[in-house]
Design a protein around this motif. Structure first.
Motif, PDB file in Angstrom:
ATOM      1  N   GLY A 129       0.790  -1.230   0.000  1.00 18.58           N
ATOM      2  CA  GLY A 129       0.000   0.000   0.000  1.00 18.58           C
ATOM      3  C   GLY A 129       0.819   1.276   0.000  1.00 18.58           C
ATOM      4  N   ARG A 130       2.120   1.169  -0.176  1.00 15.34           N
ATOM      5  CA  ARG A 130       2.988   2.347  -0.142  1.00 15.34           C
ATOM      6  C   ARG A 130       3.685   2.530  -1.478  1.00 15.34           C
ATOM      7  NH1 ARG A 130       4.658   1.200   5.859  1.00 15.34           N
ATOM      8  NH2 ARG A 130       2.956   2.346   6.832  1.00 15.34           N
ATOM      9  N   THR A 131       4.345   3.665  -1.631  1.00 18.91           N
ATOM     10  CA  THR A 131       5.179   3.888  -2.806  1.00 18.91           C
ATOM     11  C   THR A 131       6.630   3.744  -2.399  1.00 18.91           C
ATOM     12  OG1 THR A 131       5.245   6.282  -2.475  1.00 18.91           O
ATOM     13  CG2 THR A 131       3.514   5.428  -3.927  1.00 18.91           C
ATOM     14  N   LEU A 132       7.466   3.497  -3.382  1.00 16.43           N
ATOM     15  CA  LEU A 132       8.893   3.348  -3.166  1.00 16.43           C
ATOM     16  C   LEU A 132       9.593   4.528  -3.827  1.00 16.43           C
ATOM     17  CD1 LEU A 132      11.260   1.423  -2.271  1.00 16.43           C
ATOM     18  CD2 LEU A 132      11.217   0.584  -4.626  1.00 16.43           C
ATOM     19  N   MET A 133      10.373   5.249  -3.041  1.00 12.39           N
ATOM     20  CA  MET A 133      11.175   6.361  -3.560  1.00 12.39           C
ATOM     21  C   MET A 133      12.601   5.859  -3.767  1.00 12.39           C
ATOM     22  SD  MET A 133       9.326   9.044  -3.935  1.00 12.39           S
ATOM     23  CE  MET A 133      10.731  10.015  -4.411  1.00 12.39           C
ATOM     24  N   VAL A 134      13.111   6.026  -4.979  1.00 10.32           N
ATOM     25  CA  VAL A 134      14.482   5.650  -5.301  1.00 10.32           C
ATOM     26  C   VAL A 134      15.202   6.950  -5.624  1.00 10.32           C
ATOM     27  CG1 VAL A 134      15.955   4.330  -6.852  1.00 10.32           C
ATOM     28  CG2 VAL A 134      13.702   3.436  -6.219  1.00 10.32           C
ATOM     29  N   MET A 135      16.150   7.341  -4.783  1.00 12.28           N
ATOM     30  CA  MET A 135      16.833   8.626  -4.924  1.00 12.28           C
ATOM     31  C   MET A 135      18.336   8.399  -5.154  1.00 12.28           C
ATOM     32  SD  MET A 135      14.397  10.964  -4.301  1.00 12.28           S
ATOM     33  CE  MET A 135      15.326  12.433  -3.918  1.00 12.28           C
ATOM     34  N   LEU A 136      18.877   9.075  -6.157  1.00  9.55           N
ATOM     35  CA  LEU A 136      20.307   9.034  -6.447  1.00  9.55           C
ATOM     36  C   LEU A 136      20.959  10.241  -5.779  1.00  9.55           C
ATOM     37  CD1 LEU A 136      22.530   7.550  -8.076  1.00  9.55           C
ATOM     38  CD2 LEU A 136      22.060   9.169  -9.923  1.00  9.55           C
ATOM     39  N   TRP A 137      22.027   9.986  -5.021  1.00  8.93           N
ATOM     40  CA  TRP A 137      22.696  11.041  -4.259  1.00  8.93           C
ATOM     41  C   TRP A 137      24.153  11.178  -4.669  1.00  8.93           C
ATOM     42  CZ3 TRP A 137      20.666  13.912  -0.059  1.00  8.93           C
ATOM     43  CH2 TRP A 137      19.335  13.616   0.257  1.00  8.93           C
ATOM     44  N   GLU A 144      30.315  19.466   3.887  1.00  9.10           N
ATOM     45  CA  GLU A 144      29.198  19.751   2.994  1.00  9.10           C
ATOM     46  C   GLU A 144      28.142  18.659   3.113  1.00  9.10           C
ATOM     47  OE1 GLU A 144      30.349  20.670  -1.077  1.00  9.10           O
ATOM     48  OE2 GLU A 144      32.404  20.873  -0.361  1.00  9.10           O
ATOM     49  N   HIS A 145      26.888  19.046   2.901  1.00  9.40           N
ATOM     50  CA  HIS A 145      25.806  18.068   2.882  1.00  9.40           C
ATOM     51  C   HIS A 145      25.822  17.334   1.551  1.00  9.40           C
ATOM     52  CE1 HIS A 145      23.852  19.276   6.568  1.00  9.40           C
ATOM     53  NE2 HIS A 145      23.975  20.547   6.211  1.00  9.40           N
ATOM     54  N   ASN A 146      25.486  16.035   1.578  1.00 11.77           N
ATOM     55  CA  ASN A 146      25.345  15.291   0.335  1.00 11.77           C
ATOM     56  C   ASN A 146      24.171  15.863  -0.449  1.00 11.77           C
ATOM     57  OD1 ASN A 146      27.457  13.739   1.195  1.00 11.77           O
ATOM     58  ND2 ASN A 146      26.191  12.046   1.885  1.00 11.77           N
ATOM     59  N   LEU A 147      24.218  15.728  -1.769  1.00 12.97           N
ATOM     60  CA  LEU A 147      23.217  16.342  -2.628  1.00 12.97           C
ATOM     61  C   LEU A 147      22.365  15.297  -3.334  1.00 12.97           C
ATOM     62  CD1 LEU A 147      25.585  18.960  -4.260  1.00 12.97           C
ATOM     63  CD2 LEU A 147      23.889  19.383  -2.488  1.00 12.97           C
ATOM     64  N   ALA A 148      21.059  15.475  -3.303  1.00 10.25           N
ATOM     65  CA  ALA A 148      20.150  14.600  -4.041  1.00 10.25           C
ATOM     66  C   ALA A 148      20.196  15.018  -5.505  1.00 10.25           C
ATOM     67  CB  ALA A 148      18.740  14.715  -3.489  1.00 10.25           C
ATOM     68  N   LEU A 149      20.579  14.082  -6.380  1.00 10.56           N
ATOM     69  CA  LEU A 149      20.676  14.380  -7.804  1.00 10.56           C
ATOM     70  C   LEU A 149      19.348  14.188  -8.521  1.00 10.56           C
ATOM     71  CD1 LEU A 149      24.111  12.705  -8.576  1.00 10.56           C
ATOM     72  CD2 LEU A 149      23.620  15.125  -8.206  1.00 10.56           C
ATOM     73  N   GLY A 150      18.558  13.224  -8.075  1.00 11.01           N
ATOM     74  CA  GLY A 150      17.276  12.977  -8.726  1.00 11.01           C
ATOM     75  C   GLY A 150      16.635  11.725  -8.164  1.00 11.01           C
ATOM     76  N   GLY A 151      15.408  11.461  -8.603  1.00  9.28           N
ATOM     77  CA  GLY A 151      14.717  10.300  -8.072  1.00  9.28           C
ATOM     78  C   GLY A 151      13.571   9.836  -8.939  1.00  9.28           C
ATOM     79  N   ALA A 152      13.035   8.692  -8.532  1.00  3.87           N
ATOM     80  CA  ALA A 152      11.872   8.095  -9.185  1.00  3.87           C
ATOM     81  C   ALA A 152      10.950   7.570  -8.096  1.00  3.87           C
ATOM     82  CB  ALA A 152      12.295   6.967 -10.114  1.00  3.87           C
ATOM     83  N   GLU A 153       9.655   7.774  -8.270  1.00  2.95           N
ATOM     84  CA  GLU A 153       8.662   7.265  -7.319  1.00  2.95           C
ATOM     85  C   GLU A 153       7.902   6.130  -7.999  1.00  2.95           C
ATOM     86  OE1 GLU A 153       5.313   8.921  -4.198  1.00  2.95           O
ATOM     87  OE2 GLU A 153       5.930  10.208  -5.842  1.00  2.95           O
ATOM     88  N   ILE A 154       7.846   4.981  -7.328  1.00  2.00           N
ATOM     89  CA  ILE A 154       7.237   3.782  -7.890  1.00  2.00           C
ATOM     90  C   ILE A 154       6.071   3.361  -7.014  1.00  2.00           C
ATOM     91  CG2 ILE A 154       7.621   1.372  -8.536  1.00  2.00           C
ATOM     92  CD1 ILE A 154      10.675   2.186  -8.692  1.00  2.00           C
ATOM     93  N   CYS A 155       4.901   3.194  -7.621  1.00  3.94           N
ATOM     94  CA  CYS A 155       3.716   2.721  -6.907  1.00  3.94           C
ATOM     95  C   CYS A 155       3.757   1.199  -6.883  1.00  3.94           C
ATOM     96  CB  CYS A 155       2.444   3.218  -7.590  1.00  3.94           C
ATOM     97  SG  CYS A 155       0.955   2.660  -6.750  1.00  3.94           S
ATOM     98  N   LEU A 156       3.988   0.623  -5.717  1.00  2.29           N
ATOM     99  CA  LEU A 156       4.122  -0.828  -5.602  1.00  2.29           C
ATOM    100  C   LEU A 156       2.826  -1.545  -5.938  1.00  2.29           C
ATOM    101  CD1 LEU A 156       6.336  -0.918  -2.399  1.00  2.29           C
ATOM    102  CD2 LEU A 156       7.052  -1.266  -4.776  1.00  2.29           C
ATOM    103  N   ASP A 157       1.681  -0.896  -5.724  1.00  6.42           N
ATOM    104  CA  ASP A 157       0.388  -1.512  -6.035  1.00  6.42           C
ATOM    105  C   ASP A 157       0.183  -1.694  -7.540  1.00  6.42           C
ATOM    106  OD1 ASP A 157      -0.215  -1.680  -3.354  1.00  6.42           O
ATOM    107  OD2 ASP A 157      -1.452   0.137  -3.335  1.00  6.42           O
ATOM    108  N   LYS A 158       0.957  -0.997  -8.370  1.00  9.43           N
ATOM    109  CA  LYS A 158       0.832  -1.124  -9.822  1.00  9.43           C
ATOM    110  C   LYS A 158       1.685  -2.260 -10.386  1.00  9.43           C
ATOM    111  CE  LYS A 158      -0.392   3.624 -10.931  1.00  9.43           C
ATOM    112  NZ  LYS A 158      -0.096   4.766 -11.809  1.00  9.43           N
TER     113      LYS A 158
END
Length: 184
Positions: A129-137, A144-158
């Protein structure tokens, strides 16, 4: 308008439909400038943001009461100023705007084509019932703080979770996923 891409896996080999890079869909005559998304991938919340050129290859399966996410590799990964980054992947289960159950890969140093080859696991009861966030850092040095370069959100129910799903997921700017609460 967004559309989902397709990918299939066969006997352990990776056979995946490769999404087009940003702008390539329009070059092929598609008037809507659609970007093919990976299996189960949701479009970014800020639909006006174009995808990055970076993509990540992952497979997902539910087996023996666990969700297994195999983070294979990424391509066309560039740092904030175009440099070759030290990169890693963080994955979160997401329930609405809450970021839960963080897992991450090891850091792969100085490459635009990192091969992570790691399996991240979550309990099935936490994933349903949740989504999965996959983030590239990008790992930064010093204080310095690490930087999020981008991501993808995946609906596990699909996804059909008892079957392994392989796919290339185009990454969108991290700002398109962050609401009031940002991940650590």
């Amino acid at each position: 308008m967004w559309r989902a891409g397709t990918a299939t896996g066969r006997k352990g080999s990776m056979w995946a439909a490769v999404p087009l890079a940003a702008g390539a869909a329009g070059a092929l005559g598609d008037a809507d400038d659609e970007v093919p998304l990976g299996p189960g991938q949701l479009p970014p919340r800020n639909a006006s943001l174009p995808p990055l050129h970076a993509e990540i290859n992952i497979s997902i399966i539910m087996i023996k009461g666990q969700l297994e996410l195999e983070v294979s590799h990424a391509r066309r990964v560039y740092g904030v100023n175009g440099e070759v980054p030290d990169s890693y992947v963080k994955c979160y289960l997401r329930d609405g705007d809450k970021w839960l159950h963080k897992r991450k890969t090891r850091v792969i140093r100085r490459t635009t084509e990192p091969h992570f080859k790691q399996t991240l696991k979550y309990q099935a009861s936490d994933a349903l019932g949740r989504t999965l966030m996959v983030m590239l850092w990008q790992r930064c040095g010093g204080f310095e703080h690490n930087l999020a370069l981008g991501g993808a959100e995946i609906c596990l129910d699909k996804l059909t979770l008892p079957q392994r799903t392989y796919g290339w997921y185009p990454l969108f700017p991290a700002t398109s996923f962050v609401a009031d609460e940002s991940p650590d």
